[in-house]
Design an enzyme around this catalytic site. Structure first.
Site, short mmCIF file in Angstrom:
data_model
loop_
_atom_site.label_atom_id
_atom_site.label_comp_id
_atom_site.label_asym_id
_atom_site.label_seq_id
_atom_site.Cartn_x
_atom_site.Cartn_y
_atom_site.Cartn_z
N ARG A 56 -34.67 -8.73 -25.06
CA ARG A 56 -33.35 -9.36 -25.18
C ARG A 56 -33.41 -10.88 -25.09
O ARG A 56 -32.80 -11.58 -25.90
CB ARG A 56 -32.41 -8.82 -24.08
CG ARG A 56 -31.86 -7.44 -24.37
CD ARG A 56 -31.57 -6.69 -23.07
NE ARG A 56 -32.81 -6.46 -22.34
CZ ARG A 56 -33.67 -5.46 -22.62
NH1 ARG A 56 -33.37 -4.61 -23.58
NH2 ARG A 56 -34.79 -5.30 -21.95
N THR A 57 -34.13 -11.40 -24.11
CA THR A 57 -34.13 -12.85 -23.91
C THR A 57 -34.78 -13.57 -25.09
O THR A 57 -34.20 -14.50 -25.67
CB THR A 57 -34.84 -13.22 -22.60
OG1 THR A 57 -34.19 -12.57 -21.51
CG2 THR A 57 -34.79 -14.72 -22.37
N LYS A 86 -57.71 -18.88 -22.41
CA LYS A 86 -58.93 -19.65 -22.18
C LYS A 86 -58.86 -20.49 -20.92
O LYS A 86 -59.79 -21.23 -20.60
CB LYS A 86 -59.19 -20.56 -23.39
CG LYS A 86 -59.27 -19.84 -24.72
CD LYS A 86 -59.38 -20.83 -25.87
CE LYS A 86 -59.34 -20.14 -27.22
NZ LYS A 86 -59.37 -21.11 -28.34
N ARG A 108 -40.81 -18.48 -20.87
CA ARG A 108 -40.85 -17.44 -19.83
C ARG A 108 -42.26 -17.47 -19.24
O ARG A 108 -43.25 -17.30 -19.98
CB ARG A 108 -40.53 -16.06 -20.36
CG ARG A 108 -40.86 -14.97 -19.31
CD ARG A 108 -40.25 -13.63 -19.63
NE ARG A 108 -38.80 -13.69 -19.48
CZ ARG A 108 -38.00 -12.64 -19.68
NH1 ARG A 108 -38.51 -11.48 -20.04
NH2 ARG A 108 -36.70 -12.75 -19.52
N HIS A 136 -33.69 -16.98 -13.42
CA HIS A 136 -33.39 -16.70 -14.82
C HIS A 136 -32.00 -17.27 -15.10
O HIS A 136 -31.01 -16.54 -15.22
CB HIS A 136 -33.40 -15.18 -15.04
CG HIS A 136 -33.56 -14.76 -16.48
ND1 HIS A 136 -33.30 -15.60 -17.54
CD2 HIS A 136 -33.94 -13.58 -17.04
CE1 HIS A 136 -33.53 -14.97 -18.67
NE2 HIS A 136 -33.92 -13.74 -18.40
#
Length: 309
Positions: A56-57, A86, A108, A136
């Protein structure tokens, strides 16, 4: 301006974002409106950098940008398919992205504080799309928008929050928003291993927002204006015997305990903590809630592009 925490928004800021989101929703309702919006920001680009899975986000941010005529580049699995694999730091990744003349970077991250670390080195606006169990902020805005759309206010509410409260960034961020409004009472429903953290309750105390902790779902649901449920992450549970009989599950029987005006919310995804037979009840708002993410994120992009956010 960066968007890293729900606490950074004033009531005035939130009102302005909600008004913009409502305009976006209204404009998208017509073909002419969609065409007009699609011409709004040609030549602008957004990067989406996701170190954790998202449906959704990520998709609502990318859809929001596209509907405003912006280009989108990014990765949906940065831990595996970027130089993070890496050993590259978030700071170095953001420093590189700053060289690409982007207009915003949506991140995120898998650890608390990732967005703040990115913002500290970025001249491009950073938007926190969730940082581990931290915050959030854009979810809290769409949650609050959903509540206001149903109840017409964000004050004088009894809000029940249940499930995994300890690791829920959405609960923490929504508490920050609700604490800005008067006369709200929050009831936290969970077991000891998953109860709300002290930093959240400390903030509620500072803002004179009343709250209580309980394991009794039946008592909590009485007179609730909002029931905000979350997925219980059982992998963190130390003792399965702590779970009440039947678990922390909202089902058809639970609905009998709630007033008719209650709205049931969930940040999604759900597993089994809200049974599917609840979906058809008029109080179930979680899919509408997810949809509101599009309008809120369009409003935030609009503000950033205009230098307001």
């Amino acid at each position: 301006m960066h968007i890293v925490s729900s606490d950074q928004f004033s009531v005035g800021d939130i009102d302005e974002i909600f008004e913009s989101a409502a305009r976006m929703k209204k404009t998208l309702a017509t073909a002419g409106g969609r065409e007009k919006l699609a011409k709004k920001y040609p030549g602008r680009q957004v990067a989406t950098l996701f170190y954790q899975p998202s449906t959704r986000t990520r998709l609502s941010f990318e859809t929001a940008a596209l509907k405003l005529g912006m280009g989108v580049v990014g990765t949906e699995a940065a831990m595996a398919f970027s130089s993070a694999a890496k050993g590259e730091t978030i700071e170095d990744t953001v420093r590189v992205l700053n060289q690409y003349q982007l207009d915003a970077i949506v991140i995120r991250y898998h650890e608390v504080g990732g967005a703040k670390r990115a913002a500290a080195v970025s001249s491009v606006p950073i938007i926190n799309a969730g940082d581990g169990p931290g915050e959030h902020p854009t979810q809290s805005l769409l949650d609050a928008y959903t509540i206001k759309a149903s109840h017409g206010r964000l004050s004088g509410l009894k809000v029940v929050m249940g499930g995994d409260l300890k690791f829920s960034r959405t609960v923490r961020s929504l508490c920050y928003v609700l604490s800005k409004y008067k006369d709200n009472h929050i009831v936290f429903v969970s077991i000891p291993d998953f109860q709300i953290p002290k930093d959240v309750t400390d903030n509620l105390k500072r803002t004179d927002t009343s709250f209580e902790l309980t394991t009794d779902m039946s008592k909590a649901f009485a007179d609730a204006d909002v029931v905000y449920w979350t997925r219980l992450q059982k992998e963190y549970l130390k003792d399965a015997k702590q779970l009440p009989k039947g678990g922390l599950v909202i089902d058809k029987q639970s609905l009998k305990l709630m007033p008719k005006h209650t709205i049931i919310m969930h940040p999604l995804p759900r597993v089994d903590e809200i049974t599917t037979d609840v979906d058809s009840d008029h109080r179930a708002k979680y899919f509408e809630q997810a949809g509101n993410g599009l309008y809120i994120r369009m409003a935030l992009f609009d503000g950033i592009m205009n230098g307001r956010a």
